[in-house]
Design an enzyme around this catalytic site. Structure first.
Site, PDB file in Angstrom:
ATOM      1  N   ASP A 270     -57.912  65.486  17.353  1.00  0.00           N
ATOM      2  CA  ASP A 270     -57.923  65.512  19.137  1.00  0.00           C
ATOM      3  C   ASP A 270     -58.010  66.853  19.348  1.00  0.00           C
ATOM      4  OD1 ASP A 270     -57.881  64.205  21.467  1.00  0.00           O
ATOM      5  OD2 ASP A 270     -55.928  63.350  21.308  1.00  0.00           O
TER       6      ASP A 270
ATOM      7  N   HIS B 103     -65.087  55.683  22.766  1.00  0.00           N
ATOM      8  CA  HIS B 103     -64.245  56.427  23.854  1.00  0.00           C
ATOM      9  C   HIS B 103     -64.840  57.722  24.149  1.00  0.00           C
ATOM     10  CE1 HIS B 103     -60.591  57.794  25.087  1.00  0.00           C
ATOM     11  NE2 HIS B 103     -60.336  58.867  24.195  1.00  0.00           N
TER      12      HIS B 103
HETATM   13 FE1  N7H Z   1     -59.099  60.422  24.396  1.00  0.00          FE
HETATM   14  N1  N7H Z   1     -58.440  58.776  19.708  1.00  0.00           N
HETATM   15  O1  N7H Z   1     -57.793  59.046  18.834  1.00  0.00           O
HETATM   16  O2  N7H Z   1     -59.222  58.065  19.691  1.00  0.00           O
HETATM   17  N2  N7H Z   1     -59.609  61.028  22.516  1.00  0.00           N
HETATM   18  N3  N7H Z   1     -57.517  59.412  23.379  1.00  0.00           N
HETATM   19  N4  N7H Z   1     -58.091  59.891  26.227  1.00  0.00           N
HETATM   20  N5  N7H Z   1     -60.280  61.747  25.308  1.00  0.00           N
HETATM   21  C1  N7H Z   1     -60.693  62.102  22.461  1.00  0.00           C
HETATM   22  O3  N7H Z   1     -62.674  65.377  21.852  1.00  0.00           O
HETATM   23  C2  N7H Z   1     -57.377  59.127  22.219  1.00  0.00           C
HETATM   24  C3  N7H Z   1     -57.188  59.005  26.356  1.00  0.00           C
HETATM   25  C4  N7H Z   1     -60.577  61.547  26.687  1.00  0.00           C
HETATM   26  O4  N7H Z   1     -65.244  65.721  26.175  1.00  0.00           O
HETATM   27  C5  N7H Z   1     -60.827  62.078  20.877  1.00  0.00           C
HETATM   28  O5  N7H Z   1     -60.826  66.280  21.842  1.00  0.00           O
HETATM   29  C6  N7H Z   1     -56.187  58.321  21.863  1.00  0.00           C
HETATM   30  C7  N7H Z   1     -56.866  58.750  27.777  1.00  0.00           C
HETATM   31  C8  N7H Z   1     -61.519  62.552  27.004  1.00  0.00           C
HETATM   32  O6  N7H Z   1     -66.254  64.688  24.573  1.00  0.00           O
HETATM   33  C9  N7H Z   1     -60.057  61.220  20.481  1.00  0.00           C
HETATM   34  C10 N7H Z   1     -55.617  58.252  23.134  1.00  0.00           C
HETATM   35  C11 N7H Z   1     -57.875  59.241  28.538  1.00  0.00           C
HETATM   36  C12 N7H Z   1     -61.797  63.060  25.813  1.00  0.00           C
HETATM   37  C13 N7H Z   1     -59.204  60.451  21.322  1.00  0.00           C
HETATM   38  C14 N7H Z   1     -56.214  58.563  23.929  1.00  0.00           C
HETATM   39  C15 N7H Z   1     -58.648  59.981  27.551  1.00  0.00           C
HETATM   40  C16 N7H Z   1     -61.070  62.263  24.705  1.00  0.00           C
HETATM   41  C17 N7H Z   1     -61.887  63.159  20.510  1.00  0.00           C
HETATM   42  C18 N7H Z   1     -54.378  57.548  23.355  1.00  0.00           C
HETATM   43  C19 N7H Z   1     -58.514  59.329  29.840  1.00  0.00           C
HETATM   44  C20 N7H Z   1     -62.964  63.956  25.503  1.00  0.00           C
HETATM   45  C21 N7H Z   1     -61.258  64.475  20.291  1.00  0.00           C
HETATM   46  C22 N7H Z   1     -53.277  57.266  22.521  1.00  0.00           C
HETATM   47  C23 N7H Z   1     -58.344  58.420  30.750  1.00  0.00           C
HETATM   48  C24 N7H Z   1     -64.327  63.470  25.656  1.00  0.00           C
HETATM   49  C25 N7H Z   1     -61.741  65.524  21.437  1.00  0.00           C
HETATM   50  C26 N7H Z   1     -65.453  64.612  25.256  1.00  0.00           C
HETATM   51  C27 N7H Z   1     -61.298  62.683  23.449  1.00  0.00           C
HETATM   52  C28 N7H Z   1     -58.142  59.464  21.034  1.00  0.00           C
HETATM   53  C29 N7H Z   1     -56.179  58.528  25.476  1.00  0.00           C
HETATM   54  C30 N7H Z   1     -59.928  60.821  27.477  1.00  0.00           C
HETATM   55  C31 N7H Z   1     -59.791  61.046  18.835  1.00  0.00           C
HETATM   56  C32 N7H Z   1     -55.509  58.022  20.532  1.00  0.00           C
HETATM   57  C33 N7H Z   1     -55.808  57.866  28.302  1.00  0.00           C
HETATM   58  C34 N7H Z   1     -61.901  62.874  28.388  1.00  0.00           C
END
Ligand code: N7H
Length: 495
Positions: A182, A335
């Site tokens: 992440d 996602h």
């Molecule tokens: Fe997410 N996951 O493990 O699947 N997220 N996220 N997120 N997320 C990202 O690029 C995860 C949540 C965003 O710029 C990665 O840093 C999990 C909320 C955004 O390309 C992974 C949870 C919201 C990005 C996960 C969670 C977001 C992002 C890839 C909750 C907003 C960047 C790593 C438990 C409403 C996208 C990375 C970009 C990336 C996961 C929550 C948003 C692996 C497990 C609630 C904007």
């Protein structure tokens, strides 16, 4: 110039943290609390301090190959009722039409719209009693806890602690509980984020677009939403995002969500579904996220993980989505494609303002600076499918509009099966098939679905929509906070 000494450190860069204690409190003795808060101000970590510490940590690493210096951080935020107490006027916001309505209403008031089930929320977050939060960070839990305790002791019974929980980086550092790296992609901040290629004025790291700072802190130019007729690009500089009140200058709104991750449910779903679809389960999980566990993006590594790419910050964000118009590399619903569709909207049909560069200009008004940390134990023999220990992500993000940024991304993108707009394919009987829900964070209050779990080679050969009957992530608490500037903690109506 960004006033780095005045902006709290978690907002634009992020406090250094391998452990973080979240202390949610109610103010009981307002005048004494105000005095104590001013006395605590030297402990509030600014962005400038975070930058100095980055240097210190870098030097220590270079000298002795270990970077866990005993550097503790603290930031503070207040809910609307909390600010009302400090201002001596619970309705102070009525005087400022630009105060974010969702901040004013509080997270619980938005729950139904976002499809959160507040019946499973931790009680203090459901009854409007929380006035503020201290975010206390450090390199290890024991020291961070001691630092938090010292801060609470300073407050000397002027507050009641309503909820207190810690997060910690996992043994697999930087990875969240489903196992994915992440914190790979963050919006760059124009005027702050270092440009790796000095000749490229528009990017920090390769592929990391620089965003005008007013999207994250009040008092700076913001991004410009597109207008019909075109002419607006993602680089166009907007008006200054004015603080709703003068004392909100250099402040930011913080969204907190305690998101439980049902790791066994997720793994079980992925295994079972992959067997049905006759595909590799690791690939199915990666197609739900849009990246592989190493951080390698599917857009660059569509068929297997590439750990060298995942770990290479000069390459792991250097992609757009338009080169992948049939979601063969990365599903539209994945996602990362849902929450940051990059240039996907440039060819959104039927919305003239979004045509061409306008599409990406509109996406760049929806960016979030994320600063969360995992919580809860590692999966162990104490967990069984359907009865898992409580673990997940203490999700934190910063923005100058909760309505237009966090809530928009959650509601209009992740929860919305029609988004990415216009990205449909003809299904059986000519009925258009839409991308579906974000399988990670999308909420529907019922069953969800996602299109194209299987890579579509050759084109069109394996079209499939996957039903997702359950949630893997459940919100169990949420709060909306304002993170004031350091000056606002020294003089003005808050103190
Ligand atoms: Fe997410 N996951 O493990 O699947 N997220 N996220 N997120 N997320 C990202 O690029 C995860 C949540 C965003 O710029 C990665 O840093 C999990 C909320 C955004 O390309 C992974 C949870 C919201 C990005 C996960 C969670 C977001 C992002 C890839 C909750 C907003 C960047 C790593 C438990 C409403 C996208 C990375 C970009 C990336 C996961 C929550 C948003 C692996 C497990 C609630 C904007």
């Amino acid at each position: 110039n960004i006033d780095l000494g005045d902006i709290q450190g978690d907002i634009l860069i992020g406090l250094q943290k391998d452990a973080q204690v979240f202390v949610f409190f109610k103010i009981d003795d307002i005048p004494t609390f105000k005095k104590k808060l001013t006395a605590l101000r030297p402990l509030i970590t600014s962005t400038k301090t975070v930058i100095d510490r980055e240097r210190q940590i870098g030097d220590a690493k270079a000298a002795s190959n270990h970077s866990r210096l005993p550097l503790f951080g603290c930031n503070v935020g207040f809910t609307y009722p909390g600010l009302g107490k400090l201002m001596g006027n619970p309705n102070f916001g009525d005087a400022a039409p630009t105060l974010d309505p969702s901040f004013k209403g509080g997270a619980k008031a938005s729950a139904a719209t976002l499809k959160d089930d507040t019946s499973v929320w931790k009680v203090p977050f459901t009854n409007g009693s929380i006035d503020g939060v201290f975010l206390v960070t450090g390199p290890g839990l024991a020291g961070t806890r001691a630092h938090a305790d010292a801060i609470i002791a300073e407050l000397d019974d002027t507050v009641t602690i309503l909820y207190d929980e810690h997060g910690q980086t996992r043994p697999q550092r930087g990875h969240e509980h489903f196992g994915f790296l992440d914190g790979v992609s963050q919006p760059g901040v124009r005027g702050l984020t270092k440009r790796e290629n000095p000749l490229d004025k528009e990017q920090g790291l390769p592929g990391q677009d620089l965003i005008h700072p007013g999207e994250f802190v009040f008092g700076y130019p913001g991004q410009v939403p597109p207008v019909a007729g075109g002419g607006i690009t993602k680089e166009t500089i907007g008006d200054i995002v004015a603080p709703p009140f003068p004392w909100m200058l250099n402040g930011s709104y913080m969204v907190f969500r305690r998101l439980e991750q049902k790791v066994l449910t997720f793994r079980d779903f992925v295994e079972t579904e992959a067997a049905t679809l006759q595909m590799d389960s690791g690939m199915l999980a990666a197609r739900m996220v849009g990246r592989w566990p190493s951080g390698a993006p599917l857009s660059l590594a569509p068929l297997q993980d590439d750990p060298a790419l995942g770990g290479d910050k000069m390459a792991n964000n250097d992609f757009e989505f338009e080169q992948d118009p049939f979601q063969r590399r990365c599903p539209y619903a994945a996602h990362i494609r849902k929450t940051y569709p990059r240039d996907d909207l440039n060819d959104a049909p039927g919305i003239p303002a979004l045509a061409g560069e306008g599409g990406e200009a509109s996406v760049q008004t929806r960016r979030l600076r994320r600063a969360g940390i995992p919580f809860g134990p590692e999966v162990s023999d104490d967990d069984t499918l359907g009865a898992e220990q409580s673990r997940g992500l203490m999700f934190v993000c910063y923005q100058t509009s909760i309505v237009e940024q966090f809530e928009f991304v959650q509601q209009s993108w992740a929860n919305n099966p029609d988004f990415v707009f216009g990205k449909v394919r003809p299904g059986p009987g000519g009925v258009a098939v839409h991308p579906g829900h974000d399988p990670i964070i999308g909420q529907a209050g019922g069953p969800r679905h996602m299109d194209e779990p299987i890579p579509n080679y050759p084109i069109g050969s394996k079209h499939k929509t996957m039903d997702i009957p359950q949630q893997f992530i459940i919100s169990t608490a949420a709060g909306y906070f304002f993170m004031p500037s350091l000056n606002a903690l020294l003089s003005g109506p808050l103190v």
